[in-house]
Enzyme design. Structure first.
Site: not given
Ligand code: SF4
Length: 381
Positions: A187-188, A139, A136, A221, A320, A363, A244-246, A132, A125, A112
Site C-alpha cells: 500500500g501507499e 512491484c 508501479c 514511505s 527483488n 512488498c 520512493s524516488l526510483h 495498492c 514492516c 503481509e
Molecule cells: S511500490 Fe509501493 S506505491 Fe508502488 S505499487 Fe508497490 S506498494 Fe504501491
C-alpha cells in the site's frame, strides 16, 4: 508513455463503502475507549485495564486478564479486541532473524508484515492498504491493484502482534522489545492518510494508550503524494519520511512511478525538503536499482546534483524481481559505481540489505504467491 493513473482515491469516498472490519480498541484513543466501555455498562477504568493488557503486556487472550472480573472478561475482550488478523502463513529465514507473516482480514483480503531482528533493534514492516492503487509496474502489490484501505487497528495490530512474537524471544540475537516500525509493506500509506496518522499516534503513545515507540523510530514511505507530504509536516510528528524516488528524471519516473505524471520530481523533492526543514528529520530517498532501466552513471550524477547539500540519505534497494517480471536487479558492479558517484557528489548513500529474499520478501510477493496458490482475492473497492 503510460496514461494517467488513478490518483490516490480514497475508496471510502466513492459511494461504494468497502467492507471495513469491526471496531477495535486500537481504533480509538483512551477517552474513546472509556466512552465505549461505559456504553457497554462497565466502569470506564476497565478501558485502561484492557488497553494495558493489549499494548503494555501484548496479551489478547481474555483468560490471562485476571484483573478483570471473570464474568465480564470475554464480553469486554470480544467488544474491544475482535480478531482482525488471522495468520495464514508465518515463514522465517536469515537464520530466524527475519519472519514474514501473511494475514487474512475479515473480508478475505490478504496483507503481509515482516519482523526483522538486528543485534541492536527489532523492526517491523507493516502494510497500510490491502493491495495498492499506485500501479508501479515493477512491484508485485501494484500489479493486483487496490482492494481497500486498512483500518487504524488493522495497521496497529500488525505491529502489536509482531511485538509479541519478538517478546517471546523468537528472534534470536535481537533485543526482545520492538523498537522500530516502517510503513513499507503493501500500500501507499499517504493514500490512507487519516488512518495511518492515527496508527502512528497509537504506536508512539505511551502504554496503556499505545505501544510507546519513539517517533524517531517510525518511518513512513510514500511515492510522492505532495499534498499529503505537506499535511504530514504539519502534524507535529517527527517521523522519518521515506520518498520512493526510483528515478531522478520525469521521463523515466512517469513510467516507474505513475503518480509522477501528477506531481513531478521537482515538486516532490520540494515537498520533501520542506518536510525536512519543518521536522528536522533527514529524508530517506528510496531508489530500487533496476538493471538497464534506472542504474546508468548519468542518472547517478543527476541524482547526486538533485540531492547534494540537502538533508537526505539515499537507500539503494537491490530489486527483488517478481515472478515472470521483465525487471531485474542491477549487477553488483553497476550498483557499486552508482554508490561511488553519489558519494562523490557528497550524498550519504547505503545499499539496503536484502532481508527476506528467500521468502518472497519484497512488498506484496507473499500475498501474490498465496493468491497464485489459492483462490483470487475479492476486490471490495
Ligand atoms: S511500490 Fe509501493 S506505491 Fe508502488 S505499487 Fe508497490 S506498494 Fe504501491
Amino acid at each position: 508513455m503510460t496514461s494517467l493513473p488513478l490518483i490516490p482515491v480514497d475508496p471510502d469516498a466513492r459511494g461504494r463503502r468497502p467492507a471495513m472490519p469491526p471496531r477495535h480498541l486500537a481504533d480509538l484513543d483512551l477517552p474513546g475507549r472509556r466512552a465505549l466501555v461505559t456504553e457497554l455498562g462497565e466502569p470506564g477504568f476497565r478501558a485502561k485495564q484492557v488497553s494495558n493488557h493489549y499494548f503494555g503486556r501484548l496479551v489478547r487472550d481474555p483468560a490471562q486478564m485476571t484483573d478483570l472480573p471473570a464474568a465480564t472478561r470475554e464480553r469486554l475482550a470480544g467488544s474491544l479486541l475482535p480478531t482482525l488478523l488471522t495468520p495464514v502463513r508465518e515463514l522465517a529465514c536469515d537464520d530466524g532473524a527475519t519472519r514474514k507473516a501473511l494475514w487474512r482480514l475479515h473480508d478475505g483480503s490478504l496483507v503481509e508484515s515482516v519482523l526483522m531482528g538486528y543485534p541492536d533493534r527489532v523492526t517491523v514492516c507493516i502494510s497500510s492498504q490491502a493491495g495498492c492503487g499506485m500501479a508501479c509496474p515493477f512491484c508485485a502489490t501494484g500489479q493486483a491493484g487496490l482492494t481497500r484501505n486498512l483500518s487504524t487497528a488493522e495497521i496497529v495490530d500488525q505491529a502489536v502482534y509482531l511485538a509479541g512474537v519478538a517478546a517471546s524471544g523468537a528472534v534470536a540475537g535481537s533485543p526482545p522489545r520492538l523498537s522500530h516500525v516502517v510503513f513499507m509493506g503493501m500500500g501507499e500509506p499517504l493514500a490512507n492518510y487519516s488512518r495511518v496518522v492515527a496508527a502512528i499516534r497509537r504506536l508512539v503513545a505511551p502504554a496503556p494508550e499505545g505501544l510507546g515507540l519513539s517517533q524517531r523510530h517510525i518511518t513512513v514511505s510514500t511515492v510522492g503524494l505532495v499534498p499529503a507530504i505537506r499535511r504530514l509536516a504539519s502534524e507535529d510528528l517527527s517521523v522519518t519520511l521515506a520518498l520512493s524516488l526510483h528515478a531522478p528524471d520525469d521521463e523515466l519516473r512517469d513510467e516507474l512511478v505513475p503518480v509522477n505524471q501528477r506531481w513531478k520530481v521537482s515538486e516532490v523533492l520540494d515537498a520533501a525538503w520542506d518536510y525536512a526543514a519543518t521536522t528536522g528529520r533527514r529524508v530517506s530517498i528510496e531508489y530500487a536499482m533496476i538493471k538497464d532501466v534506472n542504474d546508468q552513471p548519468w542518472r547517478a550524477d543527476l541524482l547526486g546534483r538533485l540531492l547534494a547539500g540537502k538533508l537526505a540519505h539515499v537507500n539503494l534497494i537491490p530489486l527483488n524481481p517478481t515472478p515472470g517480471s521483465r525487471w531485474d536487479a542491477s549487477p553488483k558492479p553497476v550498483e557499486r559505481e552508482f554508490v561511488r558517484r553519489l558519494r562523490d557528489a557528497g550524498v550519504s548513500t547505503t545499499v539496503r540489505d536484502t532481508r527476506g529474499r528467500e521468502i518472497d520478501g519484497a512488498c506484496g510477493q507473499l500475498a501474490a504467491a498465496e493468491d497464485r496458490d489459492t483462490e483470487p482475492r475479492t476486490a471490495t473497492a
